[in-house]
Design a protein around this motif. Structure first.
Motif, mmCIF file in Angstrom:
data_model
loop_
_atom_site.group_PDB
_atom_site.id
_atom_site.type_symbol
_atom_site.label_atom_id
_atom_site.label_comp_id
_atom_site.label_asym_id
_atom_site.label_seq_id
_atom_site.Cartn_x
_atom_site.Cartn_y
_atom_site.Cartn_z
ATOM 1 N N ASP A 87 2.129 -7.256 -8.138
ATOM 2 C CA ASP A 87 2.396 -6.955 -6.871
ATOM 3 C C ASP A 87 2.412 -5.390 -6.567
ATOM 4 O OD1 ASP A 87 2.965 -6.769 -3.941
ATOM 5 O OD2 ASP A 87 4.658 -8.467 -4.121
ATOM 6 N N VAL A 88 1.551 -4.948 -5.667
ATOM 7 C CA VAL A 88 1.660 -3.289 -5.589
ATOM 8 C C VAL A 88 1.721 -3.056 -4.121
ATOM 9 C CG1 VAL A 88 0.649 -1.180 -6.128
ATOM 10 C CG2 VAL A 88 0.706 -3.101 -7.801
ATOM 11 N N MET A 89 2.831 -2.312 -3.597
ATOM 12 C CA MET A 89 2.799 -1.433 -2.702
ATOM 13 C C MET A 89 2.531 -0.047 -2.648
ATOM 14 S SD MET A 89 3.451 -4.071 -0.694
ATOM 15 C CE MET A 89 3.529 -3.456 0.925
ATOM 16 N N ALA A 90 1.510 0.439 -1.952
ATOM 17 C CA ALA A 90 1.313 1.716 -1.865
ATOM 18 C C ALA A 90 1.158 2.399 -0.758
ATOM 19 C CB ALA A 90 -0.316 2.054 -2.707
ATOM 20 N N CYS A 91 1.488 3.845 -0.853
ATOM 21 C CA CYS A 91 1.519 4.560 0.432
ATOM 22 C C CYS A 91 0.334 5.609 0.145
ATOM 23 C CB CYS A 91 2.859 5.292 0.616
ATOM 24 S SG CYS A 91 4.168 4.272 0.941
ATOM 25 N N ILE A 101 0.562 2.331 4.615
ATOM 26 C CA ILE A 101 1.194 1.642 3.703
ATOM 27 C C ILE A 101 0.003 0.401 3.296
ATOM 28 C CG2 ILE A 101 2.867 -0.154 3.071
ATOM 29 C CD1 ILE A 101 3.298 3.111 4.950
ATOM 30 N N GLN A 102 -0.279 0.079 2.070
ATOM 31 C CA GLN A 102 -1.448 -0.842 1.826
ATOM 32 C C GLN A 102 -0.742 -1.548 0.793
ATOM 33 O OE1 GLN A 102 -4.524 2.367 1.452
ATOM 34 N NE2 GLN A 102 -5.664 0.559 1.773
ATOM 35 N N GLN A 109 -6.835 -3.509 -15.222
ATOM 36 C CA GLN A 109 -6.560 -1.915 -15.242
ATOM 37 C C GLN A 109 -6.839 -1.362 -13.721
ATOM 38 O OE1 GLN A 109 -4.689 -0.225 -17.746
ATOM 39 N NE2 GLN A 109 -4.235 -2.364 -18.199
ATOM 40 N N TRP A 110 -7.298 -2.142 -12.853
ATOM 41 C CA TRP A 110 -7.684 -1.706 -11.502
ATOM 42 C C TRP A 110 -7.025 -2.412 -10.321
ATOM 43 C CZ3 TRP A 110 -10.517 -4.610 -8.078
ATOM 44 C CH2 TRP A 110 -11.191 -5.705 -8.500
ATOM 45 N N ALA A 111 -6.842 -1.898 -9.198
ATOM 46 C CA ALA A 111 -6.057 -2.276 -8.226
ATOM 47 C C ALA A 111 -6.998 -2.855 -7.107
ATOM 48 C CB ALA A 111 -5.108 -1.165 -7.589
ATOM 49 N N LYS A 112 -6.778 -4.282 -6.753
ATOM 50 C CA LYS A 112 -7.669 -4.921 -5.495
ATOM 51 C C LYS A 112 -6.630 -4.669 -4.153
ATOM 52 C CE LYS A 112 -9.767 -9.157 -4.298
ATOM 53 N NZ LYS A 112 -10.183 -10.506 -4.573
ATOM 54 N N GLU A 113 -7.467 -4.187 -3.246
ATOM 55 C CA GLU A 113 -6.547 -4.344 -1.994
ATOM 56 C C GLU A 113 -6.341 -5.497 -1.326
ATOM 57 O OE1 GLU A 113 -7.864 -1.413 1.123
ATOM 58 O OE2 GLU A 113 -5.818 -2.121 2.221
ATOM 59 N N ILE A 114 -5.229 -5.995 -0.946
ATOM 60 C CA ILE A 114 -4.988 -7.287 -0.505
ATOM 61 C C ILE A 114 -4.874 -7.284 1.071
ATOM 62 C CG2 ILE A 114 -3.520 -9.662 -0.603
ATOM 63 C CD1 ILE A 114 -5.321 -9.022 -3.125
ATOM 64 N N GLN A 115 -5.564 -7.949 1.697
ATOM 65 C CA GLN A 115 -5.641 -7.792 3.253
ATOM 66 C C GLN A 115 -4.034 -8.433 3.763
ATOM 67 O OE1 GLN A 115 -7.582 -6.350 5.091
ATOM 68 N NE2 GLN A 115 -8.536 -5.812 3.232
ATOM 69 N N ARG A 116 -3.508 -9.455 3.043
ATOM 70 C CA ARG A 116 -2.182 -9.742 3.500
ATOM 71 C C ARG A 116 -1.140 -8.882 3.106
ATOM 72 N NH1 ARG A 116 1.345 -14.957 1.544
ATOM 73 N NH2 ARG A 116 2.909 -14.614 3.214
ATOM 74 N N ASN A 117 -0.642 -8.242 4.083
ATOM 75 C CA ASN A 117 -0.024 -6.930 3.864
ATOM 76 C C ASN A 117 1.641 -7.414 4.236
ATOM 77 O OD1 ASN A 117 1.671 -4.570 3.386
ATOM 78 N ND2 ASN A 117 -0.086 -3.465 4.191
ATOM 79 N N GLN A 165 -11.018 10.251 0.168
ATOM 80 C CA GLN A 165 -11.351 9.429 1.553
ATOM 81 C C GLN A 165 -10.640 8.235 2.001
ATOM 82 O OE1 GLN A 165 -15.857 8.674 1.558
ATOM 83 N NE2 GLN A 165 -16.324 10.723 1.969
ATOM 84 N N GLY A 166 -9.179 8.382 1.335
ATOM 85 C CA GLY A 166 -8.259 7.409 1.885
ATOM 86 C C GLY A 166 -8.005 6.365 0.594
ATOM 87 N N SER A 167 -8.924 6.405 -0.316
ATOM 88 C CA SER A 167 -8.927 5.285 -1.305
ATOM 89 C C SER A 167 -8.522 5.819 -2.466
ATOM 90 C CB SER A 167 -10.436 4.892 -1.691
ATOM 91 O OG SER A 167 -11.174 4.149 -0.369
ATOM 92 N N ILE A 168 -7.466 5.101 -3.162
ATOM 93 C CA ILE A 168 -6.631 5.520 -4.296
ATOM 94 C C ILE A 168 -7.678 5.490 -5.690
ATOM 95 C CG2 ILE A 168 -4.818 4.329 -3.347
ATOM 96 C CD1 ILE A 168 -4.771 2.238 -5.545
ATOM 97 N N THR A 169 -7.446 6.534 -6.444
ATOM 98 C CA THR A 169 -8.059 6.601 -7.665
ATOM 99 C C THR A 169 -7.055 6.676 -8.879
ATOM 100 O OG1 THR A 169 -8.045 9.114 -7.435
ATOM 101 C CG2 THR A 169 -9.840 8.031 -6.712
#
Length: 222
Positions: A87-91, A101-102, A109-117, A165-169
């Motif tokens: 479970d990851v919280m990112a700014c 805050i996402q 090894q990759w992060a998938k954004e979860i809409q439920r925040n 462009q606002g997407s984490i790398t």
């Protein structure tokens, strides 16, 4: 406050005032909140490579994160010390200058954004080439694979890196720091972890090597 336009006569409201971001206090670390500092010895929330604090506020936990980056800073909650199933919280600093805050879930090894925040009371700022943020999330949550219960203890994964462009790398360093033991939100500690530049002689192996070399030089070669 009402401002009238010059050409129509119709009123329109001005934008509401924005409260400045309150600086992160480090003198509370280990007393009224728990802190992790990674970087140069003696660093604070504005000078550490990475900084995180946590404290309980009612039914929530408030987190503060800051890192030396123009992209993103994050904390992951893990059942082990490895990336995957976390479970990851990112700014995230986006192209418009905002810090959002996402919520993510590490799949391998990759992060998938979860809409439920689960985050609320979100605030963030990008200043002096640092991303800094503050948010709350509930201690207890309904059973959900991607959102952990914070009343349980977890290893904390610390990471930061660039954004496009606002997407984490990918994070800045190959092996991001991890808490040495599981973290309890009911125990406030102030933990410092030296970055690579300051841990050259801190490991037992390096100390043993220094002792061996010193002994060798004192005794001379056979």
């Amino acid at each position: 406050i009402i401002i009238y336009s010059d050409y129509t006569g119709y009123p329109f409201p001005t934008a509401p005032p924005v409260d400045p971001f309150a600086k992160i206090r480090v003198d509370d670390c280990g007393r009224s909140k728990g802190c992790f500092r990674y970087g140069k010895p003696g660093c604070n929330a504005e000078t550490c490579d990475y900084f995180l604090s946590y404290r309980r506020i009612g039914a929530d936990v408030e987190f503060e994160l800051s890192a030396d980056t123009d992209g993103w800073v994050a904390v992951g909650f893990s059942s082990d010390k490895k990336m995957g199933g976390d479970d990851v919280m990112a700014c995230v600093h986006d192209d418009n200058g905002r810090v959002r805050i996402q919520h993510f879930y590490n799949v391998g090894q990759w992060a998938k954004e979860i809409q439920r925040n689960p985050a609320r009371d979100e605030e963030g700022v990008f200043e002096n080439n640092r991303v800094t943020c503050r948010f709350k999330r509930p201690v207890y949550v309904p059973r959900e694979e991607t959102i952990v219960d914070l009343h349980l203890s977890w290893y904390y994964l610390f990471a930061w890196g660039p954004a496009i462009q606002g997407s984490i790398t990918r994070h800045d360093i190959d092996s991001p720091p991890v808490s040495e033991h599981v973290v309890s939100i009911y125990k406030y500690e102030d933990i410092f972890m030296p970055s690579a530049a300051y841990q050259t002689f801190s490991s037992p192996f390096c100390l043993l090597l220094i002792v061996a070399l010193t002994f060798y030089l004192l005794m001379g070669t056979p």
